[in-house]
Design a protein around this motif. Structure first.
Motif, PDB file in Angstrom:
ATOM      1  N   ASP A  26       6.601  -3.860   9.988  1.00 35.42           N
ATOM      2  CA  ASP A  26       5.762  -4.470   8.951  1.00 35.42           C
ATOM      3  C   ASP A  26       6.295  -5.848   8.557  1.00 35.42           C
ATOM      4  OD1 ASP A  26       8.033  -3.638   7.754  1.00 35.42           O
ATOM      5  OD2 ASP A  26       7.068  -2.257   6.338  1.00 35.42           O
ATOM      6  N   THR A  28       6.208  -9.382   9.087  1.00 34.65           N
ATOM      7  CA  THR A  28       5.304 -10.302   9.804  1.00 34.65           C
ATOM      8  C   THR A  28       5.967 -11.624  10.184  1.00 34.65           C
ATOM      9  OG1 THR A  28       4.407 -11.091   7.711  1.00 34.65           O
ATOM     10  CG2 THR A  28       3.162  -9.360   8.857  1.00 34.65           C
ATOM     11  N   GLY A  33       5.394  -7.406  14.037  1.00 34.30           N
ATOM     12  CA  GLY A  33       4.651  -7.337  12.780  1.00 34.30           C
ATOM     13  C   GLY A  33       3.386  -8.182  12.846  1.00 34.30           C
ATOM     14  N   ARG A  34       3.539  -9.378  13.368  1.00 36.08           N
ATOM     15  CA  ARG A  34       2.376 -10.266  13.466  1.00 36.08           C
ATOM     16  C   ARG A  34       1.306  -9.671  14.375  1.00 36.08           C
ATOM     17  NH1 ARG A  34       6.102 -14.326  14.265  1.00 36.08           N
ATOM     18  NH2 ARG A  34       5.303 -14.860  16.328  1.00 36.08           N
ATOM     19  N   ARG A  37      -0.451  -6.724  12.606  1.00 35.33           N
ATOM     20  CA  ARG A  37      -1.287  -7.261  11.527  1.00 35.33           C
ATOM     21  C   ARG A  37      -2.576  -7.860  12.120  1.00 35.33           C
ATOM     22  NH1 ARG A  37      -2.693  -6.458   7.068  1.00 35.33           N
ATOM     23  NH2 ARG A  37      -0.627  -6.364   6.136  1.00 35.33           N
ATOM     24  N   LEU A  40      -5.102  -5.350  13.465  1.00 34.98           N
ATOM     25  CA  LEU A  40      -5.857  -4.744  12.358  1.00 34.98           C
ATOM     26  C   LEU A  40      -6.924  -5.705  11.842  1.00 34.98           C
ATOM     27  CD1 LEU A  40      -2.879  -3.046  10.511  1.00 34.98           C
ATOM     28  CD2 LEU A  40      -4.893  -1.860  11.438  1.00 34.98           C
ATOM     29  N   LYS A  41      -6.509  -6.934  11.595  1.00 35.99           N
ATOM     30  CA  LYS A  41      -7.444  -7.906  11.022  1.00 35.99           C
ATOM     31  C   LYS A  41      -8.584  -8.254  11.971  1.00 35.99           C
ATOM     32  CE  LYS A  41      -5.716 -11.555   8.841  1.00 35.99           C
ATOM     33  NZ  LYS A  41      -4.770 -12.682   8.641  1.00 35.99           N
ATOM     34  N   GLU A  57       5.542   4.792   8.248  1.00 38.56           N
ATOM     35  CA  GLU A  57       4.197   4.235   8.115  1.00 38.56           C
ATOM     36  C   GLU A  57       4.297   2.717   8.175  1.00 38.56           C
ATOM     37  OE1 GLU A  57       1.813   5.449   4.491  1.00 38.56           O
ATOM     38  OE2 GLU A  57       1.612   3.263   4.483  1.00 38.56           O
ATOM     39  N   ILE A  58       3.344   2.091   8.806  1.00 41.10           N
ATOM     40  CA  ILE A  58       3.293   0.622   8.809  1.00 41.10           C
ATOM     41  C   ILE A  58       1.854   0.202   8.539  1.00 41.10           C
ATOM     42  CG2 ILE A  58       3.673  -1.501  10.132  1.00 41.10           C
ATOM     43  CD1 ILE A  58       5.735  -0.040  11.790  1.00 41.10           C
ATOM     44  N   PHE A  59       1.677  -0.672   7.576  1.00 43.36           N
ATOM     45  CA  PHE A  59       0.332  -1.146   7.193  1.00 43.36           C
ATOM     46  C   PHE A  59      -0.634   0.022   7.006  1.00 43.36           C
ATOM     47  CE2 PHE A  59       1.511  -5.000   9.970  1.00 43.36           C
ATOM     48  CZ  PHE A  59       2.180  -5.616   8.927  1.00 43.36           C
ATOM     49  N   GLY A  60      -0.142   1.106   6.437  1.00 43.83           N
ATOM     50  CA  GLY A  60      -1.009   2.258   6.185  1.00 43.83           C
ATOM     51  C   GLY A  60      -1.264   3.132   7.395  1.00 43.83           C
ATOM     52  N   CYS A  63       3.359   6.142  11.568  1.00 41.08           N
ATOM     53  CA  CYS A  63       4.243   5.597  12.586  1.00 41.08           C
ATOM     54  C   CYS A  63       4.949   6.736  13.306  1.00 41.08           C
ATOM     55  CB  CYS A  63       5.255   4.678  11.903  1.00 41.08           C
ATOM     56  SG  CYS A  63       6.164   3.644  13.030  1.00 41.08           S
TER      57      CYS A  63
END
Lengths: 715, 715
Positions: A26, A28, A33-34, A37, A40-41, A57-60, A63
């Motif tokens: 997580d 970033t 991490g990037r 992220r 997801l985005k 867990e990472i970004f909800g 994991c």
């Protein structure tokens, strides 16, 4: 070169139903991490499994400590682990049944270290034996704009991109591909469907990804930025597929220069190959080569839409006379023509604008037409309909929206190619930019040279496709005896064939060679010379003397018994002198060929593309002027003719300075036959040098030849 | 060509204290209304006098019926009246003492009509006789950004532009200059000081405006977009002034092709001239020629700032390896070199980044350096300081502001040339664009090829300046007898000199010619041949037979009394047969020159630039391969050497294929002497053809020559 794996369906690689991110975090500020992220985005709809033994867990997302503990088998795994761990993780992926992996990790062959190369070889071997297909290592991932799947970390995309795309991009380098090409192309208004950065290509290669993109229905153009290729033949098969589907490939190939090659080697470890052969291969197989990243997408703008120009006849119309001067000048330089408008067009224009008198092409409407869309539209339509016009380039400086709209509408409705050139901007609608037009599917440009260069590529591609369709029945010419040629090579017993043996192989392929007879004694030489008649040449025949002239063991223009006898002795003495231990098989007595133009034909083996046929004029043309054409063998007559026509000194064959024209058909036939010889016996032939091949007024004759077998090269 | 007016100070033309607008209106749909509106909005501080007999006031300015009724004499008058009225209005302007006029009106020579040409001639004559200096007709006016004076109607400027500029622009075309170049250059971040559209150039020419801009202190670069020139020599003198002031000229020249010339003729009526000679003149006098409008300002970006690169040794550093491969490749193609860093640099880098091992050039910092401005800055500085580096090109894809700032700071402080390449954008400061950097005076680019091409122009310009300074003492070589050569030409009595007469003229300029004697009888021929010794050539000497070989009146390789005697008879008979009425002056007996390389030297008169010297290899090299160098005469040794080196087949002179090297110094001397002959006797000489000039191992010999005098051309 690694053994080729059977073709593989990359659909799930590009659009996995679920994906594991091994090394997710997580943080970033870090790549893992990037990447997560961004995935997801970007709006990925499948399941994402972050793998990290130190997180729950990472970004909800839940994991997992390893892929072995996943609740289901993902289609694709991304590896962001240190290089040393890659092989172990790939093995684990394979154990659980994951079919595709993308390895971001660096430290492999690009490092230039022994360890790095060995690690890469291990990954390659594992991929081949296991069947797990791997992209990378040292790659930058992929983006699938169609299915909203991104596995990469880039500033080039921030959120979901709607509307799909029609242009694919394959790059070995990540930054160059994603920034210099993809991001810039999107800024220019183009829509990308797939992007990959294939990195070091231990397993999956640029060509595999290009093939996938070609096979996707919506793809209209594939852009490639290559530092090197693994397998030239595989590239050519992919290019043939692209041609069959009529999907242009636009290619940027680096490593042309020594420094560039060195930089490529330390970047993705790519083999860069011979640039002249790359150039020839690209041209021959319809790949459009460009010089810089921006040319990739600027060319793609004119290639989209499956409406290639039908010819090279351009018309242009503008209120700016200066722009018309420029477009005429640049257009002529690039091989476009500007025909006069037909009488019918002149009549129609005359009723429209009686004051103009005869309207010339390109057409300077002058400021009379400024802001008069009715007049502009009518003139534009009338001229575009002219039978002498294939391409219409309306030129705008500061344009009015109404005038632009006329051009855009015509672009959509005309069966001609209409390309909009706007060097300034739209004065009454700031949003109507070139980028906006491109985004709306219009071929639009800001600069004359860039515009016409891209249109030239489009015309050239259409011409290529026409020939490609006709060329599909590439057949061996009549009078070729493959078995005899093979037997001669096998019988030769050693690497370098003698001149006589070499010419026998050429003769088996129907190439005309000089009349010659082997003499063991001076008496035989005299007898042979009488049979041949006229003046003769005498040359030593020895498997140990490849360079007879250097050895002084050649006598030309010899006639009369006494001279032939003397020349025989001289040739033998010179050979003994040059190399006392040489095996002398006798002296070749050849009928001298009448004066003609000395040509040179050759065959070489390219490390990537295999047998390559070369043709040029002899002497300084090859050595000093480097005026030589290359093609990947085999080729047909059309290609051989194009090869000769491409020589700067081509006019010599047509006859200049009071010289008669030469038999170009005969030369073409020789080149075609030699290309088949190179192709059929590619397992044995390393090099062929036919030098000179004399181009006569009728026919052509190979006067000297040297064939070197492959063993000689690998010995 | 019109007689040259004495140089004239254009200060008040560009910055009038007051201006009359003849044909002003308040209707902004019309040119006169738009022009006046723009003049007001642009912030002109002087007095404006609208002239229109039907108005009392326009835009709050008092309006006058004619210039005769003005309360004071303006410095400059703009004419927006119909073409037919122009001459009368100019006469009135002159009567009241107005020194400068700009004529926007069309319908002159660009119309292609007899009437248009006559009207233009009348304007030209009036300007010459009266001393009133006129820009136009059919021009688009000027903008002076320094003094806020605009007399034009364009969408390119809307309000005042602050801050002055340092780049001038001269264009014949209005739209092309103001949009494709000026507006685009300003969009790219450049600051213009003066722009003119010179139109048909009945009086003031592009060259006059360029000269004014060069003389303005703040000007750093002058851009020119030309469709043609009125006077080549005047252009060259202007180019010399630019070189003295070290202000680069960047030139776009249209009308290269037939269609382009035709379009130019109907646009501004310009004479386009021979493109090969333009090219030669531009190169010789340091003008940088470009291919498209955008290249003008993109090149100017690297030429500004008076800090030209000191050499061709580039270093580059980036976090994107792909960009480094590309920059190395493109750079090598363009003639840049990438030296290894010095031991000292390696040591310094090793303390900074121990993990890198030996650092290669270009330097891939890899993502290790991303977002570490301290590390990036240090590496950048260390490498830029390396003694093997002249030019530093830091390459960015998606850049961080802090990293960009390092490069920008170095650009400002280093004594090396630092050029910023950013293919993407600044990720943490969207405002820090390439355009912004350019506006701040930084040489910055978005594309590798464009960037390096511009830098190459800058390096080349510095090299040119170095030679230009050394070359200022261009002197006639020793052993030249101008008077003797002139006397020979005058004595010849007719246009085409015979071979013998031609060679005597060459000999008077110190060119080595073959030994030869004129024989009136066979006995004399035999006697001459004995004196000359060895084998000889016999050629007819007749003022009426210029093409002796075509006439069959040449015999080569003749030796022995009997053969000489026979050859004499044959040559005479062939000549009589070819042209029974030809005056035969005898037979030239020449000593045969030993075998060498056949060169061709020539002189031609260019319609714009006057005497041009040409050099190339003989035979197919000139006729088929068009491998010929041109220079405007006279030239020095350095230029003659560069001319030979520029030939594609130059290596032949250095010796290839076992051939010895030739005496290049002797060839250089011949070219220099011939160029002086062409220059000194330019009033008489139309053409010289020295073909062949044999290049020997020691020396060179003119074996045949033909001089044609100018009368022959004008007869």
């Amino acid at each position: 070169m690694k053994p080729e794996q059977s073709d593989c369906d990359l659909s799930r690689f590009f659009a996995p139903r679920s994906v594991a991110v091994i090394g997710a975090t997580d943080d970033t500020t870090r790549f893992g991490g990037r990447l997560l992220r961004q995935m997801l985005k970007f709006g990925y709809g499948g399941k994402i499994f972050p793998i990290n033994p130190r997180r729950a867990e990472i970004f909800g997302l839940e994991c997992y400590p390893s892929v072995s503990e996943l609740p289901e088998v993902p289609d694709h795994a991304g590896l962001i682990v240190t290089g040393e761990k890659v092989l172990g993780v790939l093995e684990e992926c394979h154990r659980v049944g994951i079919p595709f992996a993308t390895v971001f990790s660096a430290g492999f062959s690009e490092s230039g270290t022994q360890q790095g190369r060995e690690m890469q070889r291990a990954v390659a071997n594992f991929a081949r034996t296991s069947g797990l297909r791997v992209m990378g290592p040292n790659c930058y991932g992929l983006i699938n704009f169609i299915d909203h799947f991104a596995i990469t970390a880039t500033h080039a995309i921030t959120g979901p991109v709607e509307g799909g795309g029609n242009i694919g991009l394959v790059s070995q380098s990540g930054g160059l591909g994603q920034v210099n090409v993809m991001w810039r192309a999107m800024q220019a208004g183009l829509k990308i469907n797939y992007v990959v950065s294939s990195g070091n290509e231990a397993d999956l290669e640029a060509v595999d990804f290009a093939r996938f993109m070609i096979e996707v229905d919506t793809t209209e153009v594939v852009m490639m930025a290559l530092e090197g290729l693994q397998d030239g033949t595989k590239f050519l098969r992919m290019a043939e597929l692209a041609a069959e589907r009529e999907k242009p490939l636009v290619v940027l190939k680096f490593g042309r220069t020594e420094i560039g090659s060195r930089a490529a080697a330390s970047h993705t470890g790519a083999m860069t190959g011979s640039d002249e052969v790359f150039d020839a291969a690209f041209r021959q197989f319809g790949a459009i080569r460009v010089d810089d990243c921006k040319d990739l997408y600027e060319t793609a703008i004119a290639l989209r839409g499956r409406r290639l120009p039908k010819g090279r006849r351009v018309a242009s119309i503008s209120v700016s006379g200066g722009n018309m001067v420029q477009i005429a000048d640049i257009g002529c330089d690039l091989g476009f023509t500007w025909k006069e408008y037909s009488a019918r067009t002149q009549e129609r224009l005359a009723t429209l604008i009686p004051s103009y008198g005869k309207v010339s092409n390109p057409t300077d409407m002058t400021s009379l037409a400024t802001g008069k869309p009715g007049l502009f539209r009518s003139a534009l339509e009338i001229i575009t309909q002219d039978d002498n016009v294939d391409i219409m380039v309306p030129g705008f400086t500061f344009a009015r929206r109404a005038d632009l709209d006329c051009a855009i509408e015509l672009c959509r409705t005309s069966d001609k190619s209409v390309i909009v050139l706007m060097t300034g901007c739209c004065v009454d609608d700031a949003g109507m930019t070139v980028e906006r037009m491109v985004a709306d599917g219009i071929p639009a440009y800001r600069d004359t040279l860039v515009c016409l260069d891209a249109v030239r590529a489009a015309v050239g591609y259409r011409e290529f496709l026409g020939n490609f369709r006709r060329q599909r029945d590439l057949v061996r010419p009549p009078g070729v005896d493959v078995q005899a040629a093979r037997a001669l090579l096998e019988r030769a017993g050693q690497a370098s064939l003698t001149e006589r043996e070499s010419k026998q192989v050429l003769a088996a392929y129907g190439l005309p060679v000089s009349r010659e007879m082997l003499a063991g004694t001076a008496d035989e030489a005299v007898a042979h010379a009488r049979v041949l008649g006229g003046t003769v040449a005498l040359k030593i025949e020895s498997p140990d003397i490849a360079h007879k002239t250097e050895a002084g063991a050649v006598r030309l223009h010899v006639s009369g018994d006494a001279h032939v006898r003397a020349a025989f002795g001289e040739v033998i003495r010179a050979a003994r002198n040059y190399r006392p231990d040489a095996r002398l098989e006798g002296v070749l007595v050849q009928g001298m060929v009448e004066r003609g133009i000395e040509m040179m034909l050759g065959v070489a083996r390219d490390s990537l593309f295999g047998p390559v046929v070369a043709a040029g004029f002899g002497g300084i043309h090859v050595e000093v002027l480097r005026d030589v054409g290359y093609r990947i063998a085999p080729i047909d007559e059309r290609e051989a003719r194009a090869m000769l026509r491409g020589l700067r000194a081509y006019k010599l064959l047509e006859g200049v300075r009071g010289q008669p024209p030469r038999d170009i058909d005969a030369l073409v036939d020789c080149i075609v036959r030699l290309s088949w010889l190179a192709h059929d016996l590619r397992d044995r032939i390393a090099e062929i040098d036919v030098n000179p091949l004399i181009a006569l007024e009728r026919g052509a004759v190979a006067v000297d030849a040297l064939i070197v077998q492959r063993d000689a090269v690998t010995d």
